[in-house]
Write a protein that holds these residues in place. Structure first.
Motif, PDB file in Angstrom:
ATOM      1  N   ALA A 114       0.830  -1.202   0.000  1.00  0.00           N
ATOM      2  CA  ALA A 114       0.000   0.000   0.000  1.00  0.00           C
ATOM      3  C   ALA A 114       0.866   1.255   0.000  1.00  0.00           C
ATOM      4  N   ALA A 115       1.936   1.236   0.771  1.00  0.00           N
ATOM      5  CA  ALA A 115       2.831   2.405   0.812  1.00  0.00           C
ATOM      6  C   ALA A 115       3.482   2.629  -0.542  1.00  0.00           C
ATOM      7  N   ARG A 116       3.894   1.537  -1.216  1.00  0.00           N
ATOM      8  CA  ARG A 116       4.506   1.696  -2.548  1.00  0.00           C
ATOM      9  C   ARG A 116       3.497   2.272  -3.532  1.00  0.00           C
ATOM     10  N   LEU A 170       5.400   7.631   5.335  1.00  0.00           N
ATOM     11  CA  LEU A 170       6.005   6.892   6.442  1.00  0.00           C
ATOM     12  C   LEU A 170       5.074   5.831   7.013  1.00  0.00           C
ATOM     13  N   ASP A 171       3.773   6.096   6.998  1.00  0.00           N
ATOM     14  CA  ASP A 171       2.819   5.147   7.561  1.00  0.00           C
ATOM     15  C   ASP A 171       1.419   5.461   7.054  1.00  0.00           C
ATOM     16  N   LYS A 172       0.559   4.452   7.067  1.00  0.00           N
ATOM     17  CA  LYS A 172      -0.814   4.587   6.581  1.00  0.00           C
ATOM     18  C   LYS A 172      -1.684   3.582   7.321  1.00  0.00           C
ATOM     19  N   HIS A 173      -2.828   4.053   7.832  1.00  0.00           N
ATOM     20  CA  HIS A 173      -3.758   3.188   8.573  1.00  0.00           C
ATOM     21  C   HIS A 173      -5.189   3.619   8.326  1.00  0.00           C
ATOM     22  N   ASP A 174      -6.122   2.661   8.413  1.00  0.00           N
ATOM     23  CA  ASP A 174      -7.534   3.011   8.462  1.00  0.00           C
ATOM     24  C   ASP A 174      -7.774   3.749   9.776  1.00  0.00           C
TER      25      ASP A 174
END
Length: 138
Positions: free
Chosen positions: A7-9, A38-42
């Motif tokens: 998902a980050a890519r 740097l980060d990803k979240h629901d």
């Protein structure tokens, strides 16, 4: 659900496209900003929203062209001097330690302050899930 690294890519690729879309607004030899997720979240308890944290490194002379977000952005200048331009508002000259906020849909641009060495900002976005992080605006 894809792993965070996948998902980050994908998000980094989206950001790269957004920066490339502004190439017509800046000279071909202008320094390029580097955006890093740097980060990803629901977002917990809020269906359809996600939280993303990332940096924008702007070498001297770099500009992130006009864009908007489908959500709010809260940012902090880690180093250097930057200029935040928001349509309909006076420019904000920012230095290390300053913070800024862009509400949903605000059309804005970020640039390294003239005559400086550039700078780095850290931002957190709360955006609509499935939307690109940044959408170019003319």
């Amino acid at each position: 659900m894809p792993t965070r690294s996948v998902a980050a890519r994908a998000l980094i690729a989206t950001l790269s496209l957004g920066v490339a879309a502004h190439a017509q607004d800046t000279p071909a030899n202008a320094p390029q900003a580097k955006r890093t997720v740097l980060d990803k979240h629901d977002q917990s308890g809020v269906p359809g929203k996600e939280i993303i944290i990332g940096t924008a490194e702007l070498p001297a002379g770099a500009v992130i062209g006009w864009h908007m977000h489908d959500g709010d952005e809260s940012g902090y200048v880690l180093r250097g001097n930057l200029v935040l331009k928001t349509r309909g508002q006076p420019d904000q000259v920012l230095k290390a330690g300053d913070h800024f906020f862009n509400p949903r849909g605000a059309v804005h641009s970020l640039a390294a302050a003239p005559g400086g060495d550039g700078g780095t900002a850290l931002s957190t976005w709360i955006i609509d899930k499935g939307k690109p992080l940044a959408e170019p605006v003319k």
